[in-house]
Design an enzyme around this catalytic site. Sequence first.
Site, mmCIF file in Angstrom:
data_model
loop_
_atom_site.group_PDB
_atom_site.id
_atom_site.type_symbol
_atom_site.label_atom_id
_atom_site.label_comp_id
_atom_site.label_asym_id
_atom_site.label_seq_id
_atom_site.Cartn_x
_atom_site.Cartn_y
_atom_site.Cartn_z
ATOM 1 N N GLY A 233 68.139 38.184 35.080
ATOM 2 C CA GLY A 233 67.356 37.056 34.580
ATOM 3 C C GLY A 233 66.271 36.643 35.565
ATOM 4 C CB SER A 234 64.630 33.369 36.055
ATOM 5 O OG SER A 234 64.258 33.195 34.701
#
Length: 643
Positions: free
Chosen positions: A283-284
């Site tokens: 993810g981020s």
Amino acid sequence: MYMVLTLLSVVPLFVLAQMGWIVLTEGSELKARGQNQARSTVEIPAMRGSILDRSGRALAINTARYDVALDPTIDGFEQKSAMFYRKFADLTGMSESRLRTTVAERYSPQYVMLYRGLDEMQRETVEEWDVPGLILSPRFARRYNYGTTAAHVLGHIDTDGTGRSGVELQYDDFLTGEPGWHAVKRDRRGRIKAFVGGTVVKPKHGQNVVLTIDLVRQAALEDELARGVKESGAKWGTAIAMDPNTGAILAMANVPTYDPNHPGRATSARRRNRSITDQFEPGSTFKLVGAAAAVEQDIVSLEDSVETGEGWAVFHGYTMKDVKAYGTISFAEVLSKSSNVGMAKTATRIDEGIFYQYARNLGFGQPTWIDLPGEVGGTLKKPANWSRTSLTSMSIGYEVSVTPIQLLAAYSALANGGLLVQPHVVKERRSVTGERLWTQRPDSIRRALKPSTTDALRPAFEKTVETGTATAAQVSGLEIAGKTGTALKVSGGKYSGDQARASFVGFFPADDPKIALLVIVGEPETSMYGGAVAAPIFQNIARRWVGTFPEVVDHIVAESDTASADVERMTAPSQTSPPTVQARLADASGDTMPDLRGLTTRDAVHWLQKHGVDVRLFGQGLVQKQSPQPGEPLPSTAMVTGE
């Protein structure tokens, strides 16, 4: 017929003659051979080396026990037998009559087992008696002194004493040692008897292994991770702390865990070290890769504006969304607010090969080569295998799989000025007598980023904690930089928000990092966002840890003193402790907790650390609260709260 009978009578005579000749000419040699064949050896086990924490605390040790056997036919035993029976009965709790009966009714004429399980002190006592015919045989058992603490780092051994996981497996050759042996005699039935004057070869005991982790910090990290996993209703959690400058692992834990004293009672899932064996879409937190490539290649600066519109955008038919609409924001805010749209738009300006190379440079798609068994390398597709959406998807942490240790190593490169360091859990190896045999030499694998790049990027990751998605990671007086991540798990071919992995990875102090820390929470129920689930765990660990690093405490106090110096001169009393308050420390005995209230936090921390006390510091300025209270016994850990 007569000739046959004659031959039959002659042959036995011939055989007898040959046997007589052999006995006369070779009898002494055969006798010697028989005696040699009757001699045998009994192995003397080597003691497995201990595993110690960085301060020398024994985490894994051997407990030695000794079995006592006797050959009562040995010359000299009879003269000492009365003394032996009396003293051995007192030492072991056996009755003297039972000992005598055991010896008298022994099965083997020259061997009898008397007792199993003398401890070390009892063995020394028995040896001082100098009783002929005694045979003491050692056997060892492994014990993990702190139960589940650091279980996945230590690992465990098999029933035969061989390492099966963790450090026990990775350093098994050094821990094992070499067994010795002593000569005994065996009769034709294989029964053992003592061999007075027989050869004895002492065992070479295994080396002791000293870890980079500290027991107190490890316990604190495990405590906060377990609490956070429970409060979020998650199924599992992982946390790793590392010195970003050397790669030394400061702590490593997984929830759920297991007790290496009883490994068979735990499932394989509990025994698995998720820190190095599990891979997931990050993810981020993976936005570091695109940000580093874009900044270092002069594609964007942190001040440049990025249009994120209404919080969504379509890339090659795939709609990407933000948590909310941010409109036009700076690239620094793209990172601090974790805008998927802004990151993807920026990534479209990066050459695919360059993006891939930066991911490789930061250690993804390859092992970190940490000195623990079972590490996997993650998955990083080469550009030739990318789809049209791969670049934008990878820029926000999808279509790529990483391990927790890889992610922490990448952020350590951001913290230390751009070097990808090799993580390690063992600091040194020592002989059984304490002699240092080998010391780990911290090494960098490669330069991943230019120092100017990390200097430019770091403020954006600080802003993430100050005003962005990770405000829950804030610790008063401590500058922290980091990034949140939320990765959805694929379930039934689709991404499921119910099975998310929430993460936060950061380092502190931001301008002079000493600790890089990663927290991942698997399938939480309360929230799927890293800022809501993982960041608070990071905060709690950092709070408990900060006081255990004197250099970090000094840094905090120095920063606080510098920032507030002008204001304090105008509006507040001097931050120098009043002479009457300082006098308290001069008069303090060192055995009890002094009254620290009114002292500067710097002076209080300095005094406590000087007297061997670990400090948990909250706030700065003058000390307002303390625990324990004045007059109580000096503790191993104290809490100090400033203004």
